[in-house]
Design a protein around this motif. Structure first.
Motif, PDB file in Angstrom:
ATOM      1  N   PRO A 143       0.815  -1.225   0.000  1.00 46.37           N
ATOM      2  CA  PRO A 143       0.000   0.000   0.000  1.00 46.37           C
ATOM      3  C   PRO A 143       0.843   1.267   0.000  1.00 46.37           C
ATOM      4  CG  PRO A 143      -0.058  -1.027   2.162  1.00 46.37           C
ATOM      5  CD  PRO A 143       0.623  -1.993   1.254  1.00 46.37           C
ATOM      6  N   PHE A 144       2.029   1.208   0.614  1.00 42.11           N
ATOM      7  CA  PHE A 144       2.916   2.368   0.609  1.00 42.11           C
ATOM      8  C   PHE A 144       3.287   2.754  -0.818  1.00 42.11           C
ATOM      9  CE2 PHE A 144       7.134   4.303   0.599  1.00 42.11           C
ATOM     10  CZ  PHE A 144       6.991   5.316   1.540  1.00 42.11           C
ATOM     11  N   MET A 145       3.556   1.758  -1.651  1.00 44.97           N
ATOM     12  CA  MET A 145       3.913   2.029  -3.041  1.00 44.97           C
ATOM     13  C   MET A 145       2.737   2.586  -3.846  1.00 44.97           C
ATOM     14  SD  MET A 145       6.930   1.626  -4.496  1.00 44.97           S
ATOM     15  CE  MET A 145       7.469   2.745  -3.214  1.00 44.97           C
ATOM     16  N   LEU A 146       1.531   2.397  -3.371  1.00 42.82           N
ATOM     17  CA  LEU A 146       0.362   2.956  -4.043  1.00 42.82           C
ATOM     18  C   LEU A 146       0.169   4.419  -3.674  1.00 42.82           C
ATOM     19  CD1 LEU A 146      -2.113   2.300  -5.859  1.00 42.82           C
ATOM     20  CD2 LEU A 146      -3.379   1.818  -3.754  1.00 42.82           C
ATOM     21  N   THR A 147       0.183   4.722  -2.375  1.00 39.32           N
ATOM     22  CA  THR A 147      -0.112   6.091  -1.938  1.00 39.32           C
ATOM     23  C   THR A 147       1.082   7.025  -2.070  1.00 39.32           C
ATOM     24  OG1 THR A 147       0.373   5.447   0.354  1.00 39.32           O
ATOM     25  CG2 THR A 147      -1.914   5.314  -0.362  1.00 39.32           C
ATOM     26  N   ALA A 148       2.303   6.516  -1.838  1.00 39.06           N
ATOM     27  CA  ALA A 148       3.490   7.367  -1.951  1.00 39.06           C
ATOM     28  C   ALA A 148       3.731   7.775  -3.398  1.00 39.06           C
ATOM     29  CB  ALA A 148       4.716   6.642  -1.392  1.00 39.06           C
ATOM     30  N   GLY A 197       5.527  12.565  -0.126  1.00 43.72           N
ATOM     31  CA  GLY A 197       5.548  14.005  -0.394  1.00 43.72           C
ATOM     32  C   GLY A 197       6.831  14.655   0.077  1.00 43.72           C
ATOM     33  N   TYR A 198       7.311  14.271   1.259  1.00 43.47           N
ATOM     34  CA  TYR A 198       8.547  14.856   1.801  1.00 43.47           C
ATOM     35  C   TYR A 198       9.751  14.492   0.933  1.00 43.47           C
ATOM     36  CZ  TYR A 198      12.381  15.873   5.022  1.00 43.47           C
ATOM     37  OH  TYR A 198      13.533  16.359   5.577  1.00 43.47           O
ATOM     38  N   VAL A 199       9.872  13.212   0.594  1.00 42.67           N
ATOM     39  CA  VAL A 199      11.016  12.750  -0.192  1.00 42.67           C
ATOM     40  C   VAL A 199      11.004  13.378  -1.584  1.00 42.67           C
ATOM     41  CG1 VAL A 199      12.040  10.726  -1.307  1.00 42.67           C
ATOM     42  CG2 VAL A 199      11.285  10.597   1.066  1.00 42.67           C
ATOM     43  N   THR A 200       9.831  13.450  -2.195  1.00 41.69           N
ATOM     44  CA  THR A 200       9.737  14.048  -3.532  1.00 41.69           C
ATOM     45  C   THR A 200      10.105  15.521  -3.491  1.00 41.69           C
ATOM     46  OG1 THR A 200       7.982  12.486  -4.130  1.00 41.69           O
ATOM     47  CG2 THR A 200       8.205  14.456  -5.484  1.00 41.69           C
ATOM     48  N   SER A 201       9.679  16.235  -2.457  1.00 41.36           N
ATOM     49  CA  SER A 201       9.958  17.669  -2.349  1.00 41.36           C
ATOM     50  C   SER A 201      11.435  17.949  -2.091  1.00 41.36           C
ATOM     51  CB  SER A 201       9.121  18.283  -1.219  1.00 41.36           C
ATOM     52  OG  SER A 201       7.752  18.127  -1.467  1.00 41.36           O
ATOM     53  N   HIS A 202      12.087  17.132  -1.266  1.00 41.50           N
ATOM     54  CA  HIS A 202      13.467  17.404  -0.871  1.00 41.50           C
ATOM     55  C   HIS A 202      14.496  16.688  -1.747  1.00 41.50           C
ATOM     56  CE1 HIS A 202      11.300  18.781   2.707  1.00 41.50           C
ATOM     57  NE2 HIS A 202      12.393  19.459   3.018  1.00 41.50           N
ATOM     58  N   PHE A 203      14.093  15.630  -2.443  1.00 42.47           N
ATOM     59  CA  PHE A 203      15.036  14.892  -3.292  1.00 42.47           C
ATOM     60  C   PHE A 203      14.448  14.797  -4.700  1.00 42.47           C
ATOM     61  CE2 PHE A 203      15.603  13.516   1.104  1.00 42.47           C
ATOM     62  CZ  PHE A 203      16.958  13.775   1.278  1.00 42.47           C
ATOM     63  N   GLY A 224       1.175   1.658   6.101  1.00 39.10           N
ATOM     64  CA  GLY A 224       1.669   1.931   4.757  1.00 39.10           C
ATOM     65  C   GLY A 224       0.775   2.888   4.001  1.00 39.10           C
ATOM     66  N   LEU A 225      -0.533   2.698   4.136  1.00 37.96           N
ATOM     67  CA  LEU A 225      -1.483   3.593   3.468  1.00 37.96           C
ATOM     68  C   LEU A 225      -1.373   5.025   3.980  1.00 37.96           C
ATOM     69  CD1 LEU A 225      -4.716   1.395   3.322  1.00 37.96           C
ATOM     70  CD2 LEU A 225      -3.486   2.319   1.353  1.00 37.96           C
ATOM     71  N   SER A 226      -1.252   5.182   5.295  1.00 39.78           N
ATOM     72  CA  SER A 226      -1.271   6.511   5.897  1.00 39.78           C
ATOM     73  C   SER A 226       0.074   7.221   5.788  1.00 39.78           C
ATOM     74  CB  SER A 226      -1.703   6.427   7.365  1.00 39.78           C
ATOM     75  OG  SER A 226      -0.839   5.577   8.086  1.00 39.78           O
ATOM     76  N   MET A 227       1.175   6.465   5.862  1.00 32.18           N
ATOM     77  CA  MET A 227       2.492   7.083   5.808  1.00 32.18           C
ATOM     78  C   MET A 227       2.963   7.350   4.382  1.00 32.18           C
ATOM     79  SD  MET A 227       4.394   4.910   8.841  1.00 32.18           S
ATOM     80  CE  MET A 227       5.976   5.739   8.596  1.00 32.18           C
ATOM     81  N   GLY A 228       2.355   6.675   3.409  1.00 31.63           N
ATOM     82  CA  GLY A 228       2.748   6.857   2.021  1.00 31.63           C
ATOM     83  C   GLY A 228       2.694   8.296   1.546  1.00 31.63           C
TER      84      GLY A 228
END
Length: 467
Positions: A24-29, A156-162, A147-151
């Motif tokens: 689920p992390f790979m879906l929402t992240a 968003g954080y990783v995409t914004s900073h990296f 996984g659903l909630s942390m994605g």
């Protein structure tokens, strides 16, 4: 005790929990990272939608197949292969150079996820005796919702900073750790269906039928194309059930559906619960941003209330299901969600206080968490060990079909009330009306789920189940 046959139970629970988190992390992240990915590849909105849809589609089409395959060739083998495929493609996606290759790899990444998800609950059910099974399934369920909630938050954080590539690359080590733990620490389970043959024709018929339903749901607003595709998928499922009833080694033993009322009603209750709750996040996200004027980040933080309550409630419900009748606990959970949905349908308007909305999300999330673990425990406990893989796959299949029903309902409601209109201050009253209708429809699904849950009766584990 199953511990003797399967090795250390911790070596089973750890990789299963990691796997249940990753899928689920790979879906929402990735959903949060899509705009950045689209800018890099100059991708269209349709292509970006396919990046997510193809992942979910391959999951839905193959879940039941891999559950059955695990029963025949060994659940550890299928689980380990799935982890390896998923991890390799997760790493590879961090270096992809085109939107077309991204879509192809996401489809096969979903197949890898289906391989390990289909047998996850079967591995746990096989490793732990019935009196401890509920709490372990509760832990697994909590990892799924984590996984659903942390994605969205981590993605968003990783995409914004990296960059969006980092979303995939940072997930690969997690997959490697699960693969290594499974390879060196998990022993193969007994293959009680090893003499049976795999029904590949049934797998194809089922996969195509579910694929058509998912495709039709995505195009439900395109009349008559969308409804026609869904109808073709439903006819395909009817043909699939007819075909399975004539086989000695079917993909899905139809007698399990007709002859085990408890199992069938529990599966249908699960589908009703997912149909009632999956579209909530989408509807509430639109409400918070358009009606309340919240930023996407603030809206996301408010919406975290629901999955966080699911993470908290699932392990608690798992422990309770080891002491009390799981079916009754599941019914209580669905009634709690129903209360939250009814309150939301009645109270939501442009001026609804945030604390009321949060309370409703808490009720929905808590109810879902209380329902899903006991219900899954009840499903796994209602079948023989040799059918654990099929039962686990059915849980995944019901989840996917319920999600499709939920999203189709949202699309239908907006199509009927708003047509092609854009949400603005002028159309806000119409949007709020459609929102309330959608929530009321979800409440109806939840009510049907309650009735199904009550009608399944009571099931007592036999000695064969408990072995």
């Amino acid at each position: 005790m199953n511990d003797i046959k399967t090795g250390s139970t911790a070596m089973i629970l750890v990789p299963v929990c990691i796997a249940q988190f990753m899928a689920p992390f790979m879906l929402t992240a990735v959903g949060v990272a899509l705009p950045s990915l689209g800018r890099d590849f100059q991708a269209s909105a349709v292509q970006l939608g396919l990046v997510e849809q193809l992942y979910a589609l391959s999951l839905a089409m193959t879940m039941l197949t891999f559950g059955r395959l695990g029963d025949i060739v060994g659940r550890r083998k299928v689980f380990l292969c799935g982890l390896a495929v998923f991890t390799a493609l997760t790493f590879s996606l961090g270096f992809t150079q085109s939107i077309e290759m991204t879509m192809i790899q996401r489809f096969f990444q979903g197949i890898g996820a289906a391989m390990f998800l289909a047998g996850s609950l079967a591995l746990v059910a096989d490793a732990y005796p019935p009196e401890h099974r509920g709490r372990k399934i509760g832990i697994v369920s909590a990892c799924t919702y984590a996984g659903l909630s942390m994605g969205p938050v981590i993605g968003g954080y990783v995409t914004s900073h990296f960059s969006w590539r980092s979303v995939f690359l940072m997930s690969a080590p997690l997959g490697l750790s699960a693969t290594a733990t499974c390879f060196w620490g998990m022993k193969e389970t007994a293959q009680e269906s090893s003499s049976e043959r795999m029904d590949w024709q049934g797998s194809l018929a089922y996969g195509i039928s579910v694929g058509l339903i998912m495709l039709g749901a995505a195009h439900i607003r395109e009349v008559p194309l969308g409804p026609s595709i869904i109808a073709a998928g439903l006819m395909g499922l009817a043909f699939f059930l007819h075909m399975e009833s004539r086989l000695e080694s079917p993909l899905l033993d139809v007698s399990l559906l007709w002859g085990n009322r408890f199992f069938t009603m529990s599966c249908l209750a699960a589908m009703g619960n997912y149909a009632a709750t999956f579209g909530i996040t989408f509807l509430m996200s639109l409400y918070l941003q358009y009606a309340k004027g919240f930023s996407p980040r603030k809206a996301g933080l408010v919406l975290l209330v629901q999955p966080v309550m699911q993470v908290i409630a699932s392990p608690v419900a798992g422990r309770l299901s080891d002491r009390f009748e799981p079916a009754k606990l599941a019914t209580v959970g669905m009634l709690t969600s129903f209360t939250g949905l009814i309150l939301a349908a009645v109270t939501i308007n442009a001026d609804t206080p945030l604390w009321i909305l949060s309370l409703e999300l808490i009720l929905i999330g808590t109810g879902f968490g209380i329902f899903i673990t006991p219900n899954s425990t009840a499903i796994m406990g209602s079948v023989e060990r040799r059918r654990f893989g099929v039962a686990s796959g059915m849980i995944g299949a019901m989840r996917t079909l319920g999600m499709a029903v939920s999203l189709t309902t949202v699309a239908l409601v907006f199509s009927l009330f708003m047509g092609e209109a854009i949400i603005t201050q002028t159309t806000l009253p119409v949007f709020l009306s459609s929102l309330r209708v959608g929530l009321a429809a979800f409440a109806v699904f939840c009510c049907l789920g309650v009735l199904l849950s009550i009608s399944r009766g009571r099931h007592r584990l036999t000695d064969k189940n408990a072995l």
